[in-house]
Design a protein around this motif. Structure first.
Motif, PDB file in Angstrom:
ATOM      1  N   TYR A   1      -6.103  10.528 -17.240  1.00  0.00           N
ATOM      2  CA  TYR A   1      -6.879   9.339 -17.557  1.00  0.00           C
ATOM      3  C   TYR A   1      -7.915   9.557 -18.474  1.00  0.00           C
ATOM      4  CZ  TYR A   1      -4.303   7.274 -13.566  1.00  0.00           C
ATOM      5  OH  TYR A   1      -3.563   6.614 -12.642  1.00  0.00           O
ATOM      6  N   LEU A   2      -8.356   8.568 -19.441  1.00  0.00           N
ATOM      7  CA  LEU A   2      -9.475   8.533 -20.048  1.00  0.00           C
ATOM      8  C   LEU A   2     -10.440   7.548 -19.736  1.00  0.00           C
ATOM      9  CD1 LEU A   2      -8.353   9.068 -23.790  1.00  0.00           C
ATOM     10  CD2 LEU A   2      -9.566  10.825 -22.391  1.00  0.00           C
ATOM     11  N   TYR A   3     -11.784   7.639 -19.685  1.00  0.00           N
ATOM     12  CA  TYR A   3     -12.653   6.709 -19.174  1.00  0.00           C
ATOM     13  C   TYR A   3     -13.867   6.489 -20.113  1.00  0.00           C
ATOM     14  CZ  TYR A   3     -10.460   6.391 -14.613  1.00  0.00           C
ATOM     15  OH  TYR A   3      -9.482   6.636 -13.780  1.00  0.00           O
ATOM     16  N   THR A   4     -14.385   5.406 -20.520  1.00  0.00           N
ATOM     17  CA  THR A   4     -15.601   5.079 -21.187  1.00  0.00           C
ATOM     18  C   THR A   4     -16.187   3.650 -20.563  1.00  0.00           C
ATOM     19  OG1 THR A   4     -16.374   5.218 -23.461  1.00  0.00           O
ATOM     20  CG2 THR A   4     -14.583   3.706 -23.116  1.00  0.00           C
ATOM     21  N   VAL A   5     -17.576   3.757 -20.920  1.00  0.00           N
ATOM     22  CA  VAL A   5     -18.329   2.790 -20.348  1.00  0.00           C
ATOM     23  C   VAL A   5     -19.195   1.890 -21.493  1.00  0.00           C
ATOM     24  CG1 VAL A   5     -20.293   1.989 -18.673  1.00  0.00           C
ATOM     25  CG2 VAL A   5     -18.413   3.796 -18.086  1.00  0.00           C
ATOM     26  N   ARG A   6     -19.199   0.581 -21.487  1.00  0.00           N
ATOM     27  CA  ARG A   6     -20.263  -0.083 -22.325  1.00  0.00           C
ATOM     28  C   ARG A   6     -21.239  -0.826 -21.506  1.00  0.00           C
ATOM     29  NH1 ARG A   6     -16.756  -3.131 -26.926  1.00  0.00           N
ATOM     30  NH2 ARG A   6     -18.600  -2.878 -28.157  1.00  0.00           N
ATOM     31  N   ALA A   7     -22.642  -0.941 -21.872  1.00  0.00           N
ATOM     32  CA  ALA A   7     -23.597  -1.573 -21.177  1.00  0.00           C
ATOM     33  C   ALA A   7     -23.538  -2.874 -21.912  1.00  0.00           C
ATOM     34  CB  ALA A   7     -25.102  -0.847 -21.500  1.00  0.00           C
TER      35      ALA A   7
ATOM     36  N   LEU B   1     -23.017  -6.374 -26.210  1.00  0.00           N
ATOM     37  CA  LEU B   1     -22.397  -5.134 -25.485  1.00  0.00           C
ATOM     38  C   LEU B   1     -22.881  -4.067 -26.168  1.00  0.00           C
ATOM     39  CD1 LEU B   1     -18.673  -6.140 -25.226  1.00  0.00           C
ATOM     40  CD2 LEU B   1     -20.381  -5.949 -23.469  1.00  0.00           C
ATOM     41  N   SER B   2     -23.134  -2.808 -25.669  1.00  0.00           N
ATOM     42  CA  SER B   2     -23.430  -1.663 -26.488  1.00  0.00           C
ATOM     43  C   SER B   2     -22.245  -1.241 -27.096  1.00  0.00           C
ATOM     44  CB  SER B   2     -23.983  -0.756 -25.481  1.00  0.00           C
ATOM     45  OG  SER B   2     -23.006  -0.104 -24.779  1.00  0.00           O
ATOM     46  N   GLY B   3     -22.368  -0.061 -27.995  1.00  0.00           N
ATOM     47  CA  GLY B   3     -21.581   0.861 -28.495  1.00  0.00           C
ATOM     48  C   GLY B   3     -20.858   1.363 -27.142  1.00  0.00           C
ATOM     49  N   TYR B   4     -20.049   2.614 -27.261  1.00  0.00           N
ATOM     50  CA  TYR B   4     -19.239   3.437 -26.459  1.00  0.00           C
ATOM     51  C   TYR B   4     -18.715   4.435 -27.091  1.00  0.00           C
ATOM     52  CZ  TYR B   4     -14.679   1.234 -27.698  1.00  0.00           C
ATOM     53  OH  TYR B   4     -13.787   0.717 -28.461  1.00  0.00           O
TER      54      TYR B   4
END
Length: 167
Positions: A63-69, A75-78
């Protein structure tokens, strides 16, 4: 910031972003049949803490995960690369038995694991690494008669390691 296998799934952690009202967790899944990564999917919306536990992860899968605020402004970048892990389920010990050569510990096979690390402890002491095996049993040949031991097992694949039963 970090990612780790737990007994209940994959724990994803990130830094707090100033003025963020919540976070969105994105995930990509590796397809072993096609040998390709799927696209980013919006996996979990409106997370208000700086961590998320993915309880849907399947053992043996990358799995790959990323998060945005996010906040009222948008929305923020990521991180488009994300953080990669391979989830491995926690092995479940099925039996222990006294034998002529020591104590034999057996557990169920973990999907996606290439081997297992066996640990033991006595009393309130720490876990002692007894060694690795590719099978689903291990005989502790250094066990001493009259001593009570606790055993636990971690599954591994390359540098990816499962959680373990702390009891």
């Amino acid at each position: 910031v970090s990612i780790k296998n737990t007994a209940k799934g994959i724990q994803v952690n990130w830094n707090k972003i100033e003025n963020a009202q919540s976070y969105i967790v994105y995930r990509r899944v590796y397809n072993a049949s096609t040998k390709k990564w799927g696209g980013w999917s919006r996996f979990k919306d409106t997370v208000t803490s700086t961590s998320y536990l993915d309880k849907t992860a399947k053992s043996g899968t990358y799995y790959l995960y990323t998060v945005r605020a996010e906040n009222e402004a948008g929305l923020s970048g990521y991180n488009t690369s994300g953080i990669k892990t391979r989830f491995l389920a926690t092995p479940k010990i099925t039996s222990t038995a006294n034998t002529n050569s020591g104590i034999t510990v057996k557990w169920g096979k973990v999907s996606g694991a290439t081997g297992y690390i066996v640990y033991r402890k006595t009393g309130n002491g720490g876990w002692q690494n007894l060694g690795k095996t590719t099978g689903t049993s291990f005989t502790d040949k250094k066990a001493t008669a009259g001593v009570t031991y606790r055993y636990t097992v971690k599954a591994y694949y390359d540098s990816y390691v499962s959680a373990y039963n702390t009891n």
